[in-house]
Design a protein around this motif. Structure first.
Motif, PDB file in Angstrom:
ATOM      1  N   LYS A 157       0.673  -1.195   0.094  1.00 27.79           N
ATOM      2  CA  LYS A 157      -0.065   0.065  -0.007  1.00 27.79           C
ATOM      3  C   LYS A 157       0.880   1.213  -0.074  1.00 27.79           C
ATOM      4  CE  LYS A 157      -4.560  -1.432   2.073  1.00 27.79           C
ATOM      5  NZ  LYS A 157      -5.425  -1.245   3.011  1.00 27.79           N
ATOM      6  N   ILE A 158       1.926   1.333   0.718  1.00 27.23           N
ATOM      7  CA  ILE A 158       2.865   2.486   0.610  1.00 27.23           C
ATOM      8  C   ILE A 158       3.486   2.756  -0.677  1.00 27.23           C
ATOM      9  CG2 ILE A 158       4.697   1.351   1.930  1.00 27.23           C
ATOM     10  CD1 ILE A 158       5.193   3.961   3.607  1.00 27.23           C
ATOM     11  N   GLU A 159       3.863   1.415  -1.153  1.00 30.95           N
ATOM     12  CA  GLU A 159       4.570   1.625  -2.411  1.00 30.95           C
ATOM     13  C   GLU A 159       3.679   2.376  -3.454  1.00 30.95           C
ATOM     14  OE1 GLU A 159       7.509   1.378  -2.707  1.00 30.95           O
ATOM     15  OE2 GLU A 159       7.958   0.300  -1.042  1.00 30.95           O
ATOM     16  N   GLU A 160       2.207   1.899  -3.533  1.00 32.23           N
ATOM     17  CA  GLU A 160       1.148   2.449  -4.150  1.00 32.23           C
ATOM     18  C   GLU A 160       0.933   3.762  -4.064  1.00 32.23           C
ATOM     19  OE1 GLU A 160      -2.072  -0.202  -3.545  1.00 32.23           O
ATOM     20  OE2 GLU A 160      -1.043  -2.060  -4.723  1.00 32.23           O
ATOM     21  N   ALA A 161       0.774   4.271  -2.746  1.00 34.98           N
ATOM     22  CA  ALA A 161       0.382   5.510  -2.320  1.00 34.98           C
ATOM     23  C   ALA A 161       1.631   6.526  -2.805  1.00 34.98           C
ATOM     24  CB  ALA A 161       0.349   5.538  -0.674  1.00 34.98           C
ATOM     25  N   THR A 162       2.772   5.959  -2.667  1.00 32.82           N
ATOM     26  CA  THR A 162       4.041   6.964  -3.038  1.00 32.82           C
ATOM     27  C   THR A 162       3.843   7.173  -4.603  1.00 32.82           C
ATOM     28  OG1 THR A 162       5.402   5.785  -1.104  1.00 32.82           O
ATOM     29  CG2 THR A 162       6.724   6.908  -3.000  1.00 32.82           C
ATOM     30  N   GLU A 163       3.880   6.065  -5.373  1.00 31.04           N
ATOM     31  CA  GLU A 163       3.770   6.203  -6.626  1.00 31.04           C
ATOM     32  C   GLU A 163       2.741   7.352  -6.990  1.00 31.04           C
ATOM     33  OE1 GLU A 163       2.888   3.430 -10.813  1.00 31.04           O
ATOM     34  OE2 GLU A 163       3.383   2.451  -8.740  1.00 31.04           O
ATOM     35  N   ALA A 164       1.271   7.094  -6.397  1.00 28.68           N
ATOM     36  CA  ALA A 164       0.345   8.034  -6.645  1.00 28.68           C
ATOM     37  C   ALA A 164       0.577   9.422  -6.473  1.00 28.68           C
ATOM     38  CB  ALA A 164      -1.181   7.573  -6.042  1.00 28.68           C
ATOM     39  N   LEU A 165       1.251   9.603  -5.254  1.00 26.27           N
ATOM     40  CA  LEU A 165       1.641  11.054  -4.884  1.00 26.27           C
ATOM     41  C   LEU A 165       2.617  11.534  -5.701  1.00 26.27           C
ATOM     42  CD1 LEU A 165       1.349  10.665  -0.893  1.00 26.27           C
ATOM     43  CD2 LEU A 165       0.139  12.291  -2.179  1.00 26.27           C
ATOM     44  N   VAL A 166       3.818  10.815  -5.869  1.00 25.12           N
ATOM     45  CA  VAL A 166       4.683  11.460  -7.011  1.00 25.12           C
ATOM     46  C   VAL A 166       4.149  11.738  -8.226  1.00 25.12           C
ATOM     47  CG1 VAL A 166       6.708  10.673  -8.228  1.00 25.12           C
ATOM     48  CG2 VAL A 166       6.724   9.809  -5.991  1.00 25.12           C
ATOM     49  N   ALA A 167       3.123  11.255  -8.423  1.00 24.62           N
ATOM     50  CA  ALA A 167       2.572  11.414 -10.049  1.00 24.62           C
ATOM     51  C   ALA A 167       1.664  12.709  -9.907  1.00 24.62           C
ATOM     52  CB  ALA A 167       1.652  10.136 -10.418  1.00 24.62           C
ATOM     53  N   GLU A 168       0.925  12.677  -8.871  1.00 26.23           N
ATOM     54  CA  GLU A 168       0.362  14.068  -8.529  1.00 26.23           C
ATOM     55  C   GLU A 168       1.062  15.252  -8.517  1.00 26.23           C
ATOM     56  OE1 GLU A 168      -2.859  16.312  -7.749  1.00 26.23           O
ATOM     57  OE2 GLU A 168      -2.809  14.338  -8.514  1.00 26.23           O
ATOM     58  N   ILE A 169       2.248  15.147  -7.957  1.00 25.21           N
ATOM     59  CA  ILE A 169       3.351  16.215  -7.558  1.00 25.21           C
ATOM     60  C   ILE A 169       4.044  16.544  -8.907  1.00 25.21           C
ATOM     61  CG2 ILE A 169       5.493  16.922  -6.467  1.00 25.21           C
ATOM     62  CD1 ILE A 169       4.503  15.122  -3.960  1.00 25.21           C
ATOM     63  N   ILE A 170       4.343  15.809  -9.668  1.00 28.50           N
ATOM     64  CA  ILE A 170       4.953  15.979 -10.863  1.00 28.50           C
ATOM     65  C   ILE A 170       4.426  16.128 -12.329  1.00 28.50           C
ATOM     66  CG2 ILE A 170       7.308  15.424  -9.941  1.00 28.50           C
ATOM     67  CD1 ILE A 170       6.920  12.922 -11.463  1.00 28.50           C
ATOM     68  N   LYS A 171       3.127  16.229 -12.202  1.00 23.84           N
ATOM     69  CA  LYS A 171       2.177  16.231 -13.298  1.00 23.84           C
ATOM     70  C   LYS A 171       2.766  17.319 -14.427  1.00 23.84           C
ATOM     71  CE  LYS A 171      -2.512  15.006 -11.710  1.00 23.84           C
ATOM     72  NZ  LYS A 171      -3.661  15.737 -11.126  1.00 23.84           N
ATOM     73  N   THR A 172       2.628  17.112 -15.584  1.00 25.04           N
ATOM     74  CA  THR A 172       3.106  17.903 -16.504  1.00 25.04           C
ATOM     75  C   THR A 172       2.194  18.929 -16.808  1.00 25.04           C
ATOM     76  OG1 THR A 172       1.708  16.887 -18.291  1.00 25.04           O
ATOM     77  CG2 THR A 172       3.954  15.675 -18.034  1.00 25.04           C
ATOM     78  N   ARG A 173       2.788  19.928 -17.615  1.00 21.96           N
ATOM     79  CA  ARG A 173       2.022  21.379 -18.008  1.00 21.96           C
ATOM     80  C   ARG A 173       0.642  21.156 -18.724  1.00 21.96           C
ATOM     81  NH1 ARG A 173       5.418  26.227 -17.906  1.00 21.96           N
ATOM     82  NH2 ARG A 173       7.583  25.549 -17.367  1.00 21.96           N
ATOM     83  N   ASN A 174       0.849  20.008 -19.388  1.00 20.10           N
ATOM     84  CA  ASN A 174      -0.706  19.755 -20.171  1.00 20.10           C
ATOM     85  C   ASN A 174      -1.732  19.097 -19.185  1.00 20.10           C
ATOM     86  OD1 ASN A 174       0.503  20.504 -22.545  1.00 20.10           O
ATOM     87  ND2 ASN A 174       1.533  18.342 -22.834  1.00 20.10           N
ATOM     88  N   GLU A 175      -1.207  18.611 -18.092  1.00 23.88           N
ATOM     89  CA  GLU A 175      -2.395  18.074 -17.183  1.00 23.88           C
ATOM     90  C   GLU A 175      -2.938  18.953 -16.317  1.00 23.88           C
ATOM     91  OE1 GLU A 175       0.267  14.854 -15.837  1.00 23.88           O
ATOM     92  OE2 GLU A 175      -0.884  13.195 -16.938  1.00 23.88           O
TER      93      GLU A 175
END
Length: 358
Positions: free
Chosen positions: A174-192
């Motif tokens: 769960k913590i690996e999945e949560a980390t992956e989701a948060l990292v993706a949220e934090i580094i979203k691209t300009r287009n998103e």
């Protein structure tokens, strides 16, 4: 003070709410100012009980309360101004004026509308100063008062955390999945997303693993290549503003800090260190939005590059809302039986004391 201040604040709050509902702020060009004032008053109301308790013996608190009252009386003067304007228009105008409708009536007069807008902006600026001063008093919230709380510098929640990850605290998928989701949220691209500075929140009860998750994100490989600077601040309930700024300056690689508590100088030094840099700021264990609103927001927004991010951990969802964190917040759930057993075995094998995730 007591109920007088409470009633006054409630009246002003209702006035601001009605102004927002009637789109008065939009018509005056101060809708964001009205929303900001409403948020600040709602935040300050939580500490009126403690201020009332301390106002008799503490002259500085008494002065703080008096200044806050002046600001709120200034807000009620806006209604009086509009009532006066309506009366000058004659009996026909007065008959149609009811409580908040004079605000809509008055914006028909450009000079009065400009005066109202200017007053709202000025009051909001004065509320900023009140908010900043409130942090120095370490007021207890109503909830703390209900639980018999007292202000102590040695509070058990005042331990300091760091961005360094202790991998013996990490178990389960769960913590690996949560980390992956948060990292993706934090580094979203300009287009998103709009690439302005954004706040992301991790919310959960004490000991559930918020800090460990934030440390995982802070040390993630994708994060390392995305940001020019990373800052980890352990906020706690009774933080010191000057110490907080000095820690941020040191981690940002700024110039040496003055030994005194010259806040303006510290803010300027931090802004210089952040200038043009894409920054990830982690604020761990945030109890109140004061550390952000009154200390870090100004240098961060004025200097850090677009695309910078703020990641907070907090036990209180209302804090995340007040800091305008992206919705929905990330919630940390309890460990399942298998993960809890794995954590226990890892701690025992490492010879460590058993502990919950921070």
């Amino acid at each position: 003070m007591g109920m007088g201040l409470e009633d006054l604040a409630s009246y002003v709050e209702s006035m601001l709410t009605e102004m927002a509902r009637e789109k008065v702020g939009l018509l005056l060009g101060v809708s964001s100012e009205i929303q900001s004032m409403e948020n600040k008053l709602r935040f300050l109301k939580d500490y009126f009980a403690d201020a009332d308790r301390r106002v008799i013996a503490d002259e500085s608190v008494r002065d703080w309360v008096a200044q806050l009252k002046q600001i709120m009386y200034g807000a009620t003067d806006i209604i009086d101004l509009c009532q006066h304007e309506a009366m000058e228009r004659g009996p026909s105008a007065t008959r149609v004026v009811r409580r908040f409708t004079p605000l809509l009536f008055c914006i028909r007069n450009p000079s009065v509308a400009h005066d109202i807008g200017s007053r709202i902006k000025a009051l909001n600026q004065r509320l900023d100063a009140i908010m900043e001063r409130s942090a120095a008093f370490n007021f207890l919230s109503r909830r703390d008062m209900d639980h018999g709380g007292e202000v102590h510098t040695s509070h058990p929640y005042n331990f300091k955390t760091s961005g360094e990850l202790d991998r013996s605290d990490v178990v389960g998928e769960k913590i690996e999945e949560a980390t992956e989701a948060l990292v993706a949220e934090i580094i979203k691209t300009r287009n998103e997303v709009n690439n302005d500075i954004a706040v992301v929140a991790i919310v959960g009860v004490c000991g559930i693993g918020k800090t460990t998750l934030a440390q995982k994100v802070f040390n993630d490989e994708a994060i390392q290549g995305e940001f020019d600077k990373k800052i980890w601040l352990s906020i706690n309930k009774h933080f010191n503003k000057a110490d907080l700024l000095r820690t941020a300056i040191t981690q940002a690689g700024g110039d040496s800090c003055p030994t005194n508590d010259e806040m303006d100088m510290l803010v300027d030094i931090l802004a210089d260190a952040l200038a043009g840099k894409k920054v990830l700021l982690v604020m761990d264990d945030v109890w109140y939005p004061t550390a952000w609103e009154c200390v870090l927001k100004k240098p961060f927004f004025n200097a850090a590059a677009r695309g910078s991010r703020v990641l907070i951990t907090t036990r209180r969802e209302d804090v995340a809302r007040r800091m305008r964190a992206q919705h929905p917040c990330h919630r940390v759930d309890k460990l399942g039986p298998e993960d809890a057993w794995s954590l226990m075995k890892k701690q025992v094998c490492n010879g460590s004391k058993l502990s919950f995730w921070r």
